[in-house]
Each structure stands twice: as C-alpha cells, then as structure tokens.
Design an enzyme around this catalytic site. Structure first.
Site, mmCIF file in Angstrom:
data_model
loop_
_atom_site.group_PDB
_atom_site.id
_atom_site.type_symbol
_atom_site.label_atom_id
_atom_site.label_comp_id
_atom_site.label_asym_id
_atom_site.label_seq_id
_atom_site.Cartn_x
_atom_site.Cartn_y
_atom_site.Cartn_z
ATOM 1 N N ASP A 142 0.826 -1.206 0.000
ATOM 2 C CA ASP A 142 0.000 0.000 0.000
ATOM 3 C C ASP A 142 0.861 1.257 0.000
ATOM 4 O OD1 ASP A 142 -2.266 -1.493 -0.070
ATOM 5 O OD2 ASP A 142 -2.547 -1.506 2.114
ATOM 6 N N CYS A 143 1.968 1.188 0.728
ATOM 7 C CA CYS A 143 2.823 2.381 0.814
ATOM 8 C C CYS A 143 3.849 2.442 -0.314
ATOM 9 C CB CYS A 143 3.490 2.454 2.180
ATOM 10 S SG CYS A 143 4.112 0.876 2.783
ATOM 11 N N TYR A 144 4.205 1.284 -0.881
ATOM 12 C CA TYR A 144 5.149 1.233 -2.010
ATOM 13 C C TYR A 144 4.487 0.479 -3.166
ATOM 14 C CZ TYR A 144 8.912 2.611 1.222
ATOM 15 O OH TYR A 144 9.706 3.279 2.108
#
Lengths: 402, 137
Positions: A142-144
């Site tokens: 989700d963050c990368y």
C-alpha cells in the site's frame, strides 16, 4: 606500560601534518632508515610509515541507495547490469557483492568457467563513471505500490554509495600449490599439476598488517587509503584471528588478522578498484588499500622495519589439503623467495607468481605518503584497537638502537 | 637465413590438401608448426615459424596466398593491453615461451612479441582481460 625512549601522540603528528612538516616514508623506505639510524632515532625522525596492498579481496562489496522513485518501490529483487544485488534491506538500499556473477553466467557448467562479468566489475564500471542498467522488482504494498523500475544510473546519480568490505587486508596468506595430477582452477589462480607453479598474494614487507603485527596502531576509526579514496577501518574483519601461531618476531605464520573497511565509493577510482575474472573460480574485486602507521615509539619503528626475509607464508596444497580442509601445511617459505620467482619444494624448483600487484601496492603507499605530506590526509586515532592488540611483546629495541 | 612467424588461415576447400607438405617440399621452406587447429569443412588455423632464405620465404608466402591461404603476421594478432594490466604476473605461470615476463625488482610485467606463439594459454588466466588474441576472428 612499556617504557619507551620515544613517545609521540596522534595529535602531535597530526599537527605536523597540518603544517606540512610531517616526515613520511613508505614501509620499504623505513627499512633502510631503521638499519642506519636504529629504531629509536627512526621513530624520532619519521612520523608516519605508509603501507600498501593491491590484491583480489573477495569479501568486498558496495552498499548502494538508488533513490526513491515515483511512485515509490520497496525493491525485493534488484540487478545491476544483470548482476543480482541483495535487496533484503529498506526500500531502495541494496548490497552488491563483489563475487556475484551475472544472472545468466554459465558458471562452471563449461569448466573452467570464465566469469566474465560480476559484482566487482559493476563496482569498477560505476567508479569509472559508466552508466549501469538497474532493474528492480517488487511485490507492491500500500505504501510502495511500484512493482518494477528500470533505469540507467551512474555513480554520481546515486544518493549514497559506500564501499563496504567485511574482510580485507589479510595479515598473511597461503602460498598455493597443486600436488594433484590435473590443473585446478582456484581463487589463487590456475595451479598446474605436480606443483607446476606456486601462487601467493600479499605484498610482503609493504603489506599493512605485516607492519603492525600486534595492531598497536590499527583499529576502529583508523583512516586509510581505500580504492583511491579515503576509507576507514570500521571493525575487525570477519575471521579476524589474532591467535594464529606466530614466529619469534611476532609475525603470524599464516592468515591471521583481517580488517572490515568502508569508504565513500563516489570518491574512489577505477585504477584502485578493479573487477576480476578468476578462471574456474568466479568474479571478484581487486582492492587498493593502504594504511598509515604512526611511529609513536621505537617499538612501532621496529615492526615497520620488517623485511621480506623475515616474513613466512605457509605452503598449502590446493589439490588435496585445501578442498579436504585437512589443515596440513607443506612448509613455510619467505617472501624473499616468493618474490624471487622460484622456490624450493622438496627439492623441486617451483615457479612463484604473485596474484597481487607489487607495482600498484607501491603506488598506493606512495600516493598515501604524498597525501599526508601535503597535509590532505590526517591520521585517525582508533577509538578501539583490534582484538589481539593487548598481546605483550618484548622488543629488544635497546640493543638495536645505534 | 630469415625467420618469420605467421598465422595461416586455411579456407574450407584447402582443409584436405597437403599444403604444408608442398610448402616444405616444393618451396624448400623449413616449417615449424607452433599451433594448429583444423576442423573439417571449416576454417583451419595454424601458427608457424618459417625458416629459409629471404627469397625462398617470399616465394613460399606467395605460393600460399595463390592457393587461397590467408597469411597474417603473428605480432598483429596478439595484444597485450598495458593499460588494463595491473602487473599481478598471473600470466607468467602458463606462458610456455616466457613471452610474458616480469622485470625484477620492480615487478613490472612486459610482453615480448617475438617470443609469443599465440598458444592462448594466458588468455583466460589473466583476471583483468589484459591479453587479447584476435586469431579466431
């Protein structure tokens, strides 16, 4: 606490270096000075002795940060010029090992493999300013969210590039022969059957740890010449073993001390970091490394005056004993003999060839000497010496002092 | 008497011909074969040292060229790239003719073209790719 005639400090020597007044000589030049003036006088007049070595050092590599991408990636598999780098670190940090072969290298399937290109070569190409093709793959989070990055990078474009070598600069090393009946291909080079040649790989009297056998001055924080730039000893190297048997002169009779070193790759030079292809063995990196030794007292001058005829390398059979790990040593040979081009092995004359370059080792020691003379390079006082430095050694300095 | 080291490249149609025999018997040239590699129906390749009177040698080479053999000078085939050499001397151990040598006490590696027989043993032994031999091309 030993009672010395000469007692100098790092601070005093560094003050002289800053003023351009330090007296600096190489580990070859100090030999004659000590011979003529004696150890105490040599320690009084000379401030720093520079050492050097230039040899394949397989336990080497680089920590590279290739910069965050848009959208960001947490790379899990990374290749540089098709050579895999370890990506099990944070998002865009990788460790590129010197011996890693290219992903499609046939290895030893066609024996002996040529290992034309590997991690050491990538490091050399980067330092030479060449663009290197980077491929990064990720599973996506989700963050990368980014799952793939492909781009050409140069060393200058990388936010960080640090040469980080877990084991360099072996204090002594084997002289390799092959007593079997076939040519074998080793990290010591091809060895012809029936002791057709003997390969060795240290610079002898110029080699850093031969000049400071008890690590009296070399430790964590020692500033060094590394790959043409400035580096540091950051820890004892892996397999650092100060307890190896030593001769009467205190010099280990086999591989003993090692150094873990690091430095800013972006300031290094391709002349002193060279990728190597060792036939039938693999890839590696040849590293130019030099260490300045401050002559704090006459004991250190005594050690720095060591000559090739006092240095002994163990002769090991790589045809049988080394692969079987028997630990057997065929005998010892002096570096004077090794450098002469032939040695005697049970009555047989054997050709001796070094794998390290004495020409470049001298260049390293000379360059480091010039840096210090010009005031460009100050000595780093170790915050901690290496294990083994507390060994007591009684040097008969008084009797040899003129 | 003159001496000349050359590389002879034999095109496929000459592979089954006794060319070297004719060079010796008809042309009167002494031939010392330093290396030969012949694959049926492909190009043959031979490194030879020719020995004889200067005129004989020239006639012999003309004879070879007329047959279709490509003649190249050995010295041009072997390249020691000094800028890549770090003077480690690993090449000395396999070199049979001491064409690759080291000067002591400097320990600088040098290459004597005259002694090289293009055996290629040094080629892969050099960890730095500093020796190149262009014979196969």
């Amino acid at each position: 606490m030993a009672n010395y005639q000469v007692n100098k400090t790092y601070q005093e020597i560094n003050e002289k270096i800053k003023k351009g007044q330090a007296v600096v000589v190489t580990a070859e030049e100090i030999i004659d000075i000590v011979r003529r003036k004696g150890e105490a006088e040599a320690a009084r007049t000379v401030d720093v002795v520079t050492t050097g070595t230039f040899s394949p050092m397989c336990s080497s590599g680089a920590i590279l940060n290739f910069g965050h991408t848009k959208p960001p990636i947490k790379a899990s598999r990374v290749w540089l010029n098709n050579v895999p780098a370890y990506a099990g670190l944070a998002a865009v940090d990788v460790y590129l090992g010197a011996t890693e072969p290219a992903g499609d290298d046939p290895l030893n399937k066609v024996y002996p493999g040529e290992f034309k290109y590997g991690g050491g070569h990538v490091i050399q190409d980067l330092v030479a300013g060449k663009a290197v093709h980077l491929v990064a793959e990720a599973y996506g989070t989700d963050c990368y969210p980014n799952k793939r990055v492909e781009k050409d990078v140069t060393l200058g474009q990388l936010p960080n590039a640090v040469l980080f070598n877990p084991r360099n600069c072996y204090q002594n090393y084997n002289c390799a022969v092959n007593l079997s009946n076939r040519t074998i291909y080793t990290y010591m080079g091809p060895l012809r059957p029936r002791a057709g040649n003997a390969n060795f790989c240290t610079a002898g009297q110029l080699s850093p740890l031969f000049n400071d056998p008890y690590y009296r001055t070399i430790g964590i924080g020692t500033r060094i010449f590394l790959g043409g730039g400035v580096g540091y000893v950051c820890f004892p190297g892996t397999q650092h073993n100060p307890g190896k048997p030593r001769g009467e002169n205190g010099i280990p009779l086999g591989p003993a001390g090692t150094l873990m070193v690091m430095g800013d790759l972006q300031k290094m030079s391709a002349r002193y970091l060279v990728g190597v292809s060792l036939l039938g063995y693999g890839c590696s990196l040849t590293v130019g490394l030099g260490i300045p030794i401050p002559l704090l007292n006459e004991e250190i001058a005594h050690f720095c005056a060591v000559t090739d005829d006092q240095l002994l390398a163990p002769v090991v059979d790589y045809g049988h004993d080394y692969p079987e790990a028997t630990g057997r040593i065929l005998g010892h040979v002096t570096y004077t003999q090794l450098k002469s081009g032939k040695m005697d092995l049970d009555g047989q004359e054997v050709l001796t060839v070094p794998l390290s370059s004495l020409v470049r080792a001298r260049e390293v020691a000379q360059l480091l000497k010039e840096w210090i003379q010009k005031g460009q390079f100050l000595l780093g006082e170790p915050v901690e010496l290496l294990p083994g430095s507390d060994a007591i050694h009684c040097v008969p300095t008084a009797s040899r002092d003129s | 008497m003159a001496k000349k080291k050359v590389v002879l490249n034999f095109p496929p149609h000459l592979i089954d011909q006794p060319v070297t025999y004719r060079l010796i018997t008809e042309q009167g040239v002494r031939v010392n074969i330093l290396r030969a590699r012949i694959t049926p129906k492909e190009w043959g390749n031979m490194v030879v040292e020719l020995n004889g009177k200067k005129a004989r040698l020239e006639d012999g080479l003309a004879f070879l060229r007329e047959l279709g053999v490509e003649v190249e000078h050995l010295a041009e085939e072997v390249k020691w790239r000094e800028e890549l050499c770090i003077h480690c001397t690993a090449c000395l151990a396999p070199c049979p003719t001491k064409a690759l040598y080291v000067e002591r006490p400097n320990m600088t590696v040098g290459f004597d073209r005259e002694k090289c027989i293009a055996c290629e043993l040094c080629l892969n032994v050099c960890p730095y790719g500093a020796v190149e031999i262009a014979i196969e091309q």
